[in-house]
Design a protein around this motif. Structure first.
Motif, PDB file in Angstrom:
ATOM      1  N   ILE A  12      10.340   5.088   1.159  1.00  0.00           N
ATOM      2  CA  ILE A  12      10.305   4.281  -0.066  1.00  0.00           C
ATOM      3  C   ILE A  12      10.488   2.803   0.271  1.00  0.00           C
ATOM      4  O   ILE A  12      11.387   2.441   1.034  1.00  0.00           O
ATOM      5  N   PRO A  13       9.675   1.915  -0.286  1.00  0.00           N
ATOM      6  CA  PRO A  13       9.842   0.476  -0.038  1.00  0.00           C
ATOM      7  C   PRO A  13      11.120  -0.070  -0.689  1.00  0.00           C
ATOM      8  O   PRO A  13      11.491   0.347  -1.791  1.00  0.00           O
ATOM      9  N   PHE A  14      11.760  -1.005   0.004  1.00  0.00           N
ATOM     10  CA  PHE A  14      12.981  -1.633  -0.497  1.00  0.00           C
ATOM     11  C   PHE A  14      12.659  -3.042  -0.982  1.00  0.00           C
ATOM     12  O   PHE A  14      12.192  -3.881  -0.213  1.00  0.00           O
ATOM     13  N   LEU A  15      12.939  -3.293  -2.249  1.00  0.00           N
ATOM     14  CA  LEU A  15      12.664  -4.592  -2.851  1.00  0.00           C
ATOM     15  C   LEU A  15      13.662  -5.634  -2.331  1.00  0.00           C
ATOM     16  O   LEU A  15      14.877  -5.407  -2.398  1.00  0.00           O
ATOM     17  N   PRO A  16      13.190  -6.779  -1.817  1.00  0.00           N
ATOM     18  CA  PRO A  16      14.132  -7.826  -1.382  1.00  0.00           C
ATOM     19  C   PRO A  16      15.040  -8.248  -2.526  1.00  0.00           C
ATOM     20  O   PRO A  16      14.583  -8.449  -3.657  1.00  0.00           O
ATOM     21  N   ILE A  17      16.301  -8.396  -2.239  1.00  0.00           N
ATOM     22  CA  ILE A  17      17.287  -8.689  -3.277  1.00  0.00           C
ATOM     23  C   ILE A  17      17.033 -10.023  -3.955  1.00  0.00           C
ATOM     24  O   ILE A  17      17.445 -10.244  -5.097  1.00  0.00           O
ATOM     25  N   LYS A  48       0.830  -1.218   0.000  1.00  0.00           N
ATOM     26  CA  LYS A  48       0.000   0.000   0.000  1.00  0.00           C
ATOM     27  C   LYS A  48       0.860   1.263   0.000  1.00  0.00           C
ATOM     28  O   LYS A  48       0.600   2.239   0.707  1.00  0.00           O
ATOM     29  N   LYS A  49       1.913   1.213  -0.814  1.00  0.00           N
ATOM     30  CA  LYS A  49       2.815   2.355  -0.981  1.00  0.00           C
ATOM     31  C   LYS A  49       2.832   2.785  -2.441  1.00  0.00           C
ATOM     32  O   LYS A  49       2.812   1.946  -3.342  1.00  0.00           O
ATOM     33  N   GLY A  50       2.884   4.090  -2.644  1.00  0.00           N
ATOM     34  CA  GLY A  50       2.961   4.628  -3.999  1.00  0.00           C
ATOM     35  C   GLY A  50       3.411   6.069  -3.955  1.00  0.00           C
ATOM     36  O   GLY A  50       3.615   6.638  -2.869  1.00  0.00           O
ATOM     37  N   PRO A  51       3.599   6.714  -5.107  1.00  0.00           N
ATOM     38  CA  PRO A  51       4.067   8.109  -5.139  1.00  0.00           C
ATOM     39  C   PRO A  51       3.208   9.057  -4.312  1.00  0.00           C
ATOM     40  O   PRO A  51       3.722  10.031  -3.755  1.00  0.00           O
ATOM     41  N   GLU A  52       1.911   8.758  -4.204  1.00  0.00           N
ATOM     42  CA  GLU A  52       1.025   9.659  -3.448  1.00  0.00           C
ATOM     43  C   GLU A  52       1.198   9.509  -1.931  1.00  0.00           C
ATOM     44  O   GLU A  52       0.775  10.384  -1.165  1.00  0.00           O
ATOM     45  N   THR A  53       1.814   8.416  -1.472  1.00  0.00           N
ATOM     46  CA  THR A  53       1.978   8.198  -0.032  1.00  0.00           C
ATOM     47  C   THR A  53       3.425   8.355   0.436  1.00  0.00           C
ATOM     48  O   THR A  53       3.699   8.242   1.622  1.00  0.00           O
ATOM     49  N   VAL A  54       4.338   8.593  -0.491  1.00  0.00           N
ATOM     50  CA  VAL A  54       5.766   8.684  -0.154  1.00  0.00           C
ATOM     51  C   VAL A  54       6.251  10.111  -0.373  1.00  0.00           C
ATOM     52  O   VAL A  54       6.175  10.637  -1.484  1.00  0.00           O
TER      53      VAL A  54
END
Length: 328
Positions: free
Chosen positions: A56-61, A44-50
């Motif tokens: 910013i969410p971190f993508l698991p490697i 539930k994260k996006g440009p409008e909430t960050v």
């Protein structure tokens, strides 16, 4: 499809410029990277909430092992792969713009050291040379060619020849960089002890299964004693990144202006860890604009208020690979 203005990445001078650019990169990747967009939407994260890079969410490697992590429709020019083990999948970093990688690692090297033309570069990276797709080999090969020094080059298992070359360069008082994987540098220090007063010794990578893992202090003590240098430098990078951090001693790393390290609580992947506390390492690498710039690694470390950081090991359930691996 609109491309990102990549020249902006290497012109950061102030903290607010990093934040603004990080948010622009996040918006670009959210819009153009299906894998990353799905991951963010799940949280539930996006440009409008960050509104700040810390949000910013971190993508698991691990996604680089299972998905095509791309933020562009440009044709892929190069694929870098991790070493991995026979039991595990390897990471694949799809690189649509190899010039962006060259620009990033060359600027970072010159930011912390000097132009490669000013030094002789010797590379002792047998485990990397013995396979295909290493981003480290690509970088070092580029720097060696850029150095244009007649003695610059790679060494595989010919430690006797490397020993003679180092002593010859010492006698000529030639400024030299010796970059090597840890187990090979240990072999050199034990078989050919010497005193190198004109050489920067830089380790990268762990033992790659060739020798018992050592804590950083023990490894660096053996190398300083055997090679006769005051301190051991280190490089921190990985297949999934296009930028590197460097340590000029004591395992304290610094990042170039377009890269930042944050740590997370190992029990809470969405948290931000306080300075000085051990946690999982999250990397922001803005040069990674065409894949993913926000990556949650499997390394453990701690950050400091001045922007520096330490690498302390890896999560127990992760496969042992990557750069600068000192498992406790």
């Amino acid at each position: 499809m609109k491309q990102f203005e990549t020249h902006r990445i290497f012109n950061i001078e102030k903290a607010n410029e990093f934040n603004d650019l990080a948010l622009d990169v996040f918006r670009f990747q959210f819009e153009n990277n299906v894998v990353y967009q799905d991951f963010c939407q799940h949280l539930k994260k996006g440009p409008e909430t960050v509104s700040h890079y810390l949000d910013i969410p971190f993508l698991p490697i691990s996604f680089f092992k299972t998905h095509r992590v791309l933020s562009t429709q440009k044709e892929v020019e190069t694929i870098f792969t991790s070493s991995g083990t026979t039991q595990s999948k390897t990471s694949k970093h799809l690189v649509p713009d190899i010039k962006l990688y060259e620009n990033s690692f060359l600027r970072a090297f010159e930011y912390f050291y000097e132009a490669p033309e000013e030094i002789c570069i010797l590379a002792l990276l047998p485990s990397y040379l013995e396979r295909e797709g290493s981003s480290l080999i690509y970088m070092v090969d580029y720097l060696i060619k850029k150095s244009n020094h007649p003695d610059s080059g790679f060494y595989l298992h010919n430690l006797d020849e490397l020993h003679r070359k180092l002593l010859d360069l010492k006698q000529k008082n030639t400024k030299t960089l010796l970059i090597g994987v840890s187990f090979a540098l240990l072999d050199l220090a034990e078989q050919f002890p010497m005193k190198l007063n004109n050489t920067t010794v830089m380790e990268t990578g762990g033992m790659k299964g060739r020798r018992k893992e050592l804590i950083r202090e023990e490894l660096h003590h053996i190398l300083t004693q055997g090679l006769g240098v005051d301190r051991i430098h280190s490089e921190y990078g990985m297949t999934e990144l296009l930028s590197q951090a460097y340590s000029k001693g004591n395992g304290i790393f610094q990042t170039p202006p377009w890269m930042k390290i944050i740590t997370r609580d190992t029990e809470d992947p969405l948290s931000i860890q306080a300075y000085g506390k051990t946690g999982g390492i999250n990397v922001i690498d803005l040069a990674n604009v065409y894949s993913c710039s926000f990556i949650a690694t499997q390394d453990l470390g701690k950050t400091h208020a001045n922007g520096s950081f330490e690498v302390l090991g890896r999560f127990d359930d992760s496969d042992i690979r990557g750069c600068n691996l000192m498992v406790l």
